[in-house]
Design an enzyme around this catalytic site. Structure first.
Site, PDB file in Angstrom:
ATOM      1  N   ASN A 143       0.851  -1.195   0.000  1.00 10.95           N
ATOM      2  CA  ASN A 143       0.000   0.000   0.000  1.00 10.95           C
ATOM      3  C   ASN A 143       0.885   1.242   0.000  1.00 10.95           C
ATOM      4  O   ASN A 143       2.108   1.136   0.049  1.00 10.95           O
ATOM      5  CB  ASN A 143      -0.967  -0.026   1.190  1.00 10.95           C
ATOM      6  CG  ASN A 143      -0.224  -0.080   2.505  1.00 10.95           C
ATOM      7  OD1 ASN A 143       0.487   0.841   2.859  1.00 10.95           O
ATOM      8  ND2 ASN A 143      -0.364  -1.191   3.228  1.00 10.95           N
ATOM      9  N   ASP A 194      -4.836  -6.224   5.210  1.00 11.76           N
ATOM     10  CA  ASP A 194      -5.850  -7.056   5.859  1.00 11.76           C
ATOM     11  C   ASP A 194      -5.776  -8.499   5.370  1.00 11.76           C
ATOM     12  O   ASP A 194      -6.158  -9.419   6.078  1.00 11.76           O
ATOM     13  CB  ASP A 194      -7.246  -6.497   5.558  1.00 11.76           C
ATOM     14  CG  ASP A 194      -7.458  -5.156   6.270  1.00 11.76           C
ATOM     15  OD1 ASP A 194      -6.925  -5.006   7.384  1.00 11.76           O
ATOM     16  OD2 ASP A 194      -8.129  -4.275   5.702  1.00 11.76           O
ATOM     17  N   PHE A 235      -4.459   3.622  14.694  1.00 13.40           N
ATOM     18  CA  PHE A 235      -4.644   4.649  13.676  1.00 13.40           C
ATOM     19  C   PHE A 235      -5.803   4.214  12.786  1.00 13.40           C
ATOM     20  O   PHE A 235      -6.047   3.014  12.625  1.00 13.40           O
ATOM     21  CB  PHE A 235      -3.376   4.824  12.831  1.00 13.40           C
ATOM     22  CG  PHE A 235      -2.394   5.797  13.430  1.00 13.40           C
ATOM     23  CD1 PHE A 235      -1.784   5.525  14.638  1.00 13.40           C
ATOM     24  CD2 PHE A 235      -2.097   6.987  12.788  1.00 13.40           C
ATOM     25  CE1 PHE A 235      -0.883   6.417  15.210  1.00 13.40           C
ATOM     26  CE2 PHE A 235      -1.200   7.900  13.337  1.00 13.40           C
ATOM     27  CZ  PHE A 235      -0.589   7.610  14.547  1.00 13.40           C
TER      28      PHE A 235
HETATM   29  O1  C5P Z   1      -8.951  -2.030  10.500  1.00 10.79           O
HETATM   30  P1  C5P Z   1      -8.006  -0.974  10.039  1.00 10.79           P
HETATM   31  O2  C5P Z   1      -6.905  -1.516   9.203  1.00 10.79           O
HETATM   32  O3  C5P Z   1      -8.619   0.221   9.433  1.00 10.79           O
HETATM   33  O4  C5P Z   1      -7.392  -0.465  11.428  1.00 10.79           O
HETATM   34  C1  C5P Z   1      -6.328   0.377  11.448  1.00 10.79           C
HETATM   35  C2  C5P Z   1      -5.564   0.171  12.739  1.00 10.79           C
HETATM   36  O5  C5P Z   1      -5.411  -1.202  13.022  1.00 10.79           O
HETATM   37  C3  C5P Z   1      -4.176   0.714  12.640  1.00 10.79           C
HETATM   38  O6  C5P Z   1      -3.793   1.149  13.911  1.00 10.79           O
HETATM   39  C4  C5P Z   1      -3.378  -0.487  12.189  1.00 10.79           C
HETATM   40  O7  C5P Z   1      -2.022  -0.376  12.539  1.00 10.79           O
HETATM   41  C5  C5P Z   1      -4.051  -1.597  12.935  1.00 10.79           C
HETATM   42  N1  C5P Z   1      -4.047  -2.909  12.256  1.00 10.79           N
HETATM   43  C6  C5P Z   1      -3.289  -3.932  12.765  1.00 10.79           C
HETATM   44  N2  C5P Z   1      -3.325  -5.169  12.164  1.00 10.79           N
HETATM   45  C7  C5P Z   1      -4.098  -5.388  11.078  1.00 10.79           C
HETATM   46  C8  C5P Z   1      -4.859  -4.345  10.549  1.00 10.79           C
HETATM   47  C9  C5P Z   1      -4.818  -3.120  11.148  1.00 10.79           C
HETATM   48  O8  C5P Z   1      -2.582  -3.731  13.750  1.00 10.79           O
HETATM   49  N3  C5P Z   1      -4.095  -6.575  10.516  1.00 10.79           N
END
Ligand code: C5P
Length: 398
Positions: A208, A276, A324
């Site tokens: 990304n 994700d 975040f």
């Molecule tokens: O669910 P989303 O990706 O929008 O959430 C963002 C937050 O979750 C950020 O703080 C990101 O670092 C964390 N995150 C994580 N592990 C994942 C996905 C997101 O720690 N697999």
């Protein structure tokens, strides 16, 4: 933080010596007292007069200056300081330090001191990358010498690469951290940063646009307040700050493992843009066109949600867990829901729609979502957002 701190500043003989003059000014602005030492080679680049005028102090130059020995001997000079700083630290000075040579005043002071030493290396990129310099660097770090920089960029010699002395504000910050009595002294803070790379095959990956700039700035700001920082970073396009423990990873799974290994922490901030999904059927060999014109089918598997895992871990949970949220619409609603879903204490939310220029840019406009609601911060440089957030974290842990 630097008020009344005594800094022995050794100025080596490199073109970056001119920045040492500015460094003296900035340190004095912060209330520090600077005792300058100029090497013979340093005198070729800056004059003793300008150094002593800016420091408002005598400049020390010669080991065998009997007047100095009568007034203040080299042992005392090396110990009367709170911190010894070498800027610029040339390849020659680093080599002498690493070998314990003491043929002049500067190297004698460095060998005789009982205080911490911070060096700001500065040299041509080839000299920096030379195995001898890298060997000396490793030895100095093993000896407990702290290092700030060098940065990457164009150099006075016309080449480009690592070797530029760190900029003055960065050196001032490193000095503050080295003197380490900020509000986060004794605290351990974990920061994740950067994108992740999820392999498709050995040469291709899904990524990304995260640059890692906000996470790196935050790690630096936490360091500046005296925290010990574990910085778990994916393949970011900005360098990790100096003076933090860097754990470099590529995939979300590796990031999850590195986070688990770095705990416990007093606070954990998840600034990484974690994928994700990973490719479940990543190929062991480079994928090839098979001549049929049919594209390959990628299957995906869900990655661990690192933030949610840590936020909901029960025993051993950091006291403060910050996530975040990069959103492109209805930022507050999404971020508030995310805070509840993930179980974290705060969410730092921002709008990363392309027209904001935030992702990969120098500025950020964030909303801080806490149990008290949403706070909107003005658009600020990422370093300033980081500084404010670090102060809030220090408050929360106080
Ligand atoms: O669910 P989303 O990706 O929008 O959430 C963002 C937050 O979750 C950020 O703080 C990101 O670092 C964390 N995150 C994580 N592990 C994942 C996905 C997101 O720690 N697999």
């Amino acid at each position: 933080m630097l008020a009344d701190k005594r800094i022995l500043l050794i100025i080596g003989g490199g073109i970056a010596a001119y920045k040492a003059l500015d460094l003296i000014r900035r340190l004095r602005e912060h209330g520090a007292r600077v005792t300058p030492v100029l090497t013979r080679a340093g005198e070729e680049f800056v004059t003793p007069l300008s150094v002593s005028a800016l420091a408002a102090q005598k400049v020390y130059r010669d080991l065998f200056d009997l007047t100095d020995e009568a007034e203040m001997g080299h042992i005392e000079l090396s110990r009367a300081a709170d911190l010894v700083v070498v800027a610029p630290a040339t390849a020659d000075l680093m080599g002498k330090m690493a070998s314990g040579l003491a043929g002049d005043l500067a190297t004698t002071l460095l060998l005789a001191t009982d205080k911490r030493v911070l060096i700001a290396p500065s040299m041509n990129v080839r000299m920096w990358e030379h195995p001898a310099t890298q060997r000396n660097l490793a030895q100095l770090q093993a000896d407990g010498v702290m290092v700030v920089g060098p940065g990457v960029g164009p150099m006075a010699c016309g080449e480009f690469g690592p070797g530029r002395m760190a900029e003055v504000p960065e050196i001032v910050a490193a000095i503050g951290a080295a003197l380490g009595d900020g509000p986060l002294k004794g605290r351990h803070v974990l920061v994740t940063s950067g994108p992740t790379h999820e392999p498709i095959d050995p040469v291709r990956y899904i990524a990304n646009r995260s640059s890692g700039a906000q996470g790196a700035a935050l790690a630096g700001a936490l360091r500046d307040l005296g925290a010990r920082v574990s910085f778990v970073t994916g393949p970011a396009s900005v360098p990790a700050p100096m003076g933090v423990d860097v754990i470099a990873v590529e995939t979300a799974q590796q990031m999850a493992d590195a986070v688990a290994a770095a705990l416990p922490a007093d606070a954990a901030v998840f600034a990484a843009a974690v994928a994700d999904w990973r490719v479940a059927n990543a190929a062991g060999q480079k994928m090839k066109k098979d001549g049929t014109g049919r594209p390959p089918m990628l299957e995906f598997a869900e990655n661990p949600d690192i933030l949610a895992r840590v936020a909901q871990m029960g025993e051993g949970r950091p006291r403060l867990v910050v996530g975040f949220a990069a959103e492109t619409e209805t930022v507050v609603d999404h971020a508030t829901a995310k805070r509840a879903r993930k179980g974290c204490d705060w969410i730092v939310a921002n709008d990363v729609s392309p027209e904001t220029g935030i992702m990969g840019g120098a500025e950020n406009a964030v909303m801080l979502i806490t149990d008290q609601g949403a706070e909107s911060w003005p658009r600020l440089p990422k370093a300033e957002v980081a500084r404010r957030l670090a102060l809030r974290i220090a408050d929360a842990l106080a």
